[in-house]
Design a protein around this motif. Sequence first.
Motif, PDB file in Angstrom:
ATOM      1  N   SER A   1      15.440 -97.027 -60.772  1.00 21.75           N
ATOM      2  CA  SER A   1      16.699 -96.281 -60.799  1.00 21.75           C
ATOM      3  C   SER A   1      17.727 -97.033 -61.633  1.00 21.75           C
ATOM      4  O   SER A   1      17.536 -98.199 -61.976  1.00 21.75           O
ATOM      5  CB  SER A   1      17.220 -96.031 -59.377  1.00 21.75           C
ATOM      6  OG  SER A   1      17.419 -97.238 -58.694  1.00 21.75           O
TER       7      SER A   1
ATOM      8  N   TRP B   1      11.291 -93.739 -54.123  1.00 25.13           N
ATOM      9  CA  TRP B   1      10.725 -92.857 -55.141  1.00 25.13           C
ATOM     10  C   TRP B   1       9.226 -93.044 -55.288  1.00 25.13           C
ATOM     11  O   TRP B   1       8.503 -92.094 -55.615  1.00 25.13           O
ATOM     12  CB  TRP B   1      11.394 -93.112 -56.494  1.00 25.13           C
ATOM     13  CG  TRP B   1      12.848 -92.764 -56.549  1.00 25.13           C
ATOM     14  CD1 TRP B   1      13.624 -92.286 -55.531  1.00 25.13           C
ATOM     15  CD2 TRP B   1      13.710 -92.878 -57.680  1.00 25.13           C
ATOM     16  NE1 TRP B   1      14.910 -92.094 -55.954  1.00 25.13           N
ATOM     17  CE2 TRP B   1      14.996 -92.446 -57.265  1.00 25.13           C
ATOM     18  CE3 TRP B   1      13.527 -93.294 -59.004  1.00 25.13           C
ATOM     19  CZ2 TRP B   1      16.081 -92.433 -58.131  1.00 25.13           C
ATOM     20  CZ3 TRP B   1      14.612 -93.286 -59.861  1.00 25.13           C
ATOM     21  CH2 TRP B   1      15.876 -92.855 -59.430  1.00 25.13           C
TER      22      TRP B   1
ATOM     23  N   TYR C   1      18.685 -88.415 -58.322  1.00 23.18           N
ATOM     24  CA  TYR C   1      18.418 -89.481 -57.353  1.00 23.18           C
ATOM     25  C   TYR C   1      18.312 -88.916 -55.932  1.00 23.18           C
ATOM     26  O   TYR C   1      17.365 -89.221 -55.200  1.00 23.18           O
ATOM     27  CB  TYR C   1      19.534 -90.530 -57.418  1.00 23.18           C
ATOM     28  CG  TYR C   1      19.339 -91.744 -56.522  1.00 23.18           C
ATOM     29  CD1 TYR C   1      19.438 -91.651 -55.131  1.00 23.18           C
ATOM     30  CD2 TYR C   1      19.055 -92.991 -57.065  1.00 23.18           C
ATOM     31  CE1 TYR C   1      19.261 -92.750 -54.314  1.00 23.18           C
ATOM     32  CE2 TYR C   1      18.879 -94.097 -56.246  1.00 23.18           C
ATOM     33  CZ  TYR C   1      18.994 -93.969 -54.876  1.00 23.18           C
ATOM     34  OH  TYR C   1      18.816 -95.062 -54.077  1.00 23.18           O
TER      35      TYR C   1
ATOM     36  N   LYS D   1      15.081 -86.913 -55.165  1.00 20.62           N
ATOM     37  CA  LYS D   1      13.882 -87.754 -55.164  1.00 20.62           C
ATOM     38  C   LYS D   1      13.818 -88.614 -53.903  1.00 20.62           C
ATOM     39  O   LYS D   1      12.743 -88.758 -53.285  1.00 20.62           O
ATOM     40  CB  LYS D   1      13.850 -88.633 -56.418  1.00 20.62           C
ATOM     41  CG  LYS D   1      13.430 -87.896 -57.668  1.00 20.62           C
ATOM     42  CD  LYS D   1      13.165 -88.824 -58.847  1.00 20.62           C
ATOM     43  CE  LYS D   1      14.431 -89.236 -59.533  1.00 20.62           C
ATOM     44  NZ  LYS D   1      14.169 -89.985 -60.800  1.00 20.62           N
ATOM     45  N   THR D   2      14.942 -89.174 -53.511  1.00 21.86           N
ATOM     46  CA  THR D   2      14.950 -90.037 -52.330  1.00 21.86           C
ATOM     47  C   THR D   2      14.781 -89.229 -51.046  1.00 21.86           C
ATOM     48  O   THR D   2      13.968 -89.581 -50.183  1.00 21.86           O
ATOM     49  CB  THR D   2      16.251 -90.859 -52.277  1.00 21.86           C
ATOM     50  OG1 THR D   2      16.276 -91.783 -53.369  1.00 21.86           O
ATOM     51  CG2 THR D   2      16.353 -91.639 -50.974  1.00 21.86           C
TER      52      THR D   2
END
Length: 383
Positions: A15, A92, A128, A131-132
């Motif tokens: 990230s 991820w 972000y 995905k998390t």
Amino acid sequence: MTYHVMIIPTLGCPSNCSYCWGSEDNAQIMDISIIKQINEWLDGFRNDDVHFTFHGGEPLLAGYEFYKEALPLLSESTTHKTEGFSLQSNLWLLTEDLAKLFGEYDVNISTSIDGPKEINDYQRGEGYFEKTMNKVELAQKNGVNVNFVCTFTSYSKNYSDEIYDFFKDHGYTLKIHAALPSLRGDNADPWALPQEEHGQLLVDWLDKYLYDLDEFVVMDLDHITKSTIRRRGTLCTFNDCMGTTLAVGADGSIYPCYRFCGMPEYVMGNVKDKPKMEDLQKSEAWAKLMEFEDFVDEDCKKCNYIKYCRGGCPYNALVSNGTPQAVDPQCDAYKMIFSDVSKRINKDFMKGAMGQMMTTPPTEDKPSDAKKQFSIMDLAMKK
């Protein structure tokens, strides 16, 4: 007393959070041989139980095969007694196999989310959040407990109420971080949260949290309250962690904490040499920590909160100020929240002495069915 060994498989991270200074490009990834050396190093190191935390960088870059071997090696070793495992990750790279493995070894996961999608992705990068959070679901499906870290910046502090409601409405457990000024680079500076605003944010959250203790968990407020009652720090930042926490980098180097990882001047030794604590205490890094401790004892001796603050985080103090002759730059923020909690405690004691109820009764301008406020003592006793 349980001590803490943090294992840093790599300082690399996929990230690209706007305010982060804690990752490196093309970083080394730990070989499983280092885990075997950690076991050998801990043979006779201390008689206490040890808790292992995998941190980074992004520790999942080490891959499934690494953890498939590392977890049983650490858990079943006869050189120490493992109390438990934790892992800090953006998740991820979490796979079904990794999730099952972490569930099997009861690995507690902490992941970073800064609030609702729009706020989070503005700070941490587009995509972000999704995905998390998708991987949070995968972890939970496999019985893995997931907590959250929320970083407040000069941007997100303007959305404090929205962020509070996000975590409360989902019933999440979180820890609050404040973005700090430059520690290893300059990209964090525009995002840094001034300490007065950090302190006020904690006070404001506590005002609301005392109505919502049964809804979710704000670890900072729980521990700050307990620390104030017990007169002893119970949170990492205020717990005088020197010597009770150590970190091992990808090459086996030993540091005072994961936050020092990758800084040569803070290497205390290497696991391959099996150093005892007295060996680590001969390092220049340890000398700096002791200088910091001595400075706090003298400079903060008149502070009401010294017993359970201890100058704050040694890393923040040493690295941000460039000298051990300093305290955590968030000192004023800590004083604000400790002062507020202390006043609430004194008020509750006065109520108790007068035989009054510990919770706030309904008033004429508040409907009788309005949500009642918990007391600060309720928070202090919360498990």
